[in-house]
Design an enzyme around this catalytic site. Sequence first.
Site, PDB file in Angstrom:
ATOM      1  CG  ASP A  32      -2.023   0.940   1.241  1.00 46.42           C
ATOM      2  OD1 ASP A  32      -2.448   1.319   0.131  1.00 46.42           O
ATOM      3  OD2 ASP A  32      -2.508   1.310   2.334  1.00 46.42           O
ATOM      4  CG  HIS A  66      -5.258   7.898   3.987  1.00 40.52           C
ATOM      5  ND1 HIS A  66      -4.463   8.599   3.113  1.00 40.52           N
ATOM      6  CD2 HIS A  66      -5.628   6.769   3.348  1.00 40.52           C
ATOM      7  CE1 HIS A  66      -4.344   7.906   1.986  1.00 40.52           C
ATOM      8  NE2 HIS A  66      -5.038   6.796   2.106  1.00 40.52           N
ATOM      9  CB  VAL A 123     -10.732  -1.024   5.850  1.00 45.26           C
ATOM     10  CG1 VAL A 123     -11.112  -0.694   7.282  1.00 45.26           C
ATOM     11  CG2 VAL A 123     -11.955  -0.937   4.939  1.00 45.26           C
TER      12      VAL A 123
END
Length: 284
Positions: free
Chosen positions: A82, A178, A229
């Site tokens: 990520d 975020h 998530v």
Amino acid sequence: MARLNLKEQLTDAKRNGYAIGAFNIFDCPSARAAVDAADSLKTPILLQTSVGTVKKFGPEELFGMMDLMRKRTAVPVLFHLDHCTEPELAKVCIDTGWDSVMIDLSARPLDENIRITGEIKKYAAVKGVCVEGELGVISGVEEEINAEEGELADYETSLVFLEGTGIDAFAPAVGTAHGVYKKEVKLNYDLVRKLSETTAVPVVIHGGTGLSDEQFARLIACGASKINVSTALKYAYINGLKEYLHGHPEEYDPIKLNSAAEKSVRETVANHIIRFKPKSGGRI
Ligand SMILES: [Zn+2]
């Protein structure tokens, strides 16, 4: 090593009106919890690793740990890097066995973002690894990433970015952030729908923590097929520990603490997986 194909999984999700949850795990209990939730609901997921997690364990150790975890289930569990801002680290994860990587050069000028993301895409393609790219500014804090509110992506620039990079999954900034939302979220559903309808590149939503059931359902109905998530898992983990310690202040068995955190994360992951399969399904 044959890799699981992110684009194929996401395209299937898009076609069938659901989204695949991409959950940031950070240690052994959180990885186990996510895999067990996917297994119990018979749904594919992504185990996402931040750059910080990769650096803490080292790519080999982290990959080995996750690879053992995914053998617990027959459902596809993909490993995804990520928000990687370091092209060299992305290459190391590609070489080590990750199924897909996100290269995040959204803070750089557009031409540089296109050029380097495209280079990583070429490098990854040789090994059958998919690449996610980002355009615009997804604000908030995510470990190394700390972005102020900034420009959202637009349709025309998105097409230029997709054409120039050849990426397999696309994270346009559509208004999510975020961390924990501190004010009302305004989402650009139209952009998600337009991109989903006119391109073959699956759309990814970052900042899934704190969105409502209605927002998830609408994003998925517009074609979003991967939802990230992260913060919710961190809260579940720490709250699971806190609650256990509050009820058992004299407990010194790490296995019991560990299991409390794991249970809390498992429930949170399962809860999101269920919300990513709206009952109405279908596209709007
Ligand atoms: Zn993100």
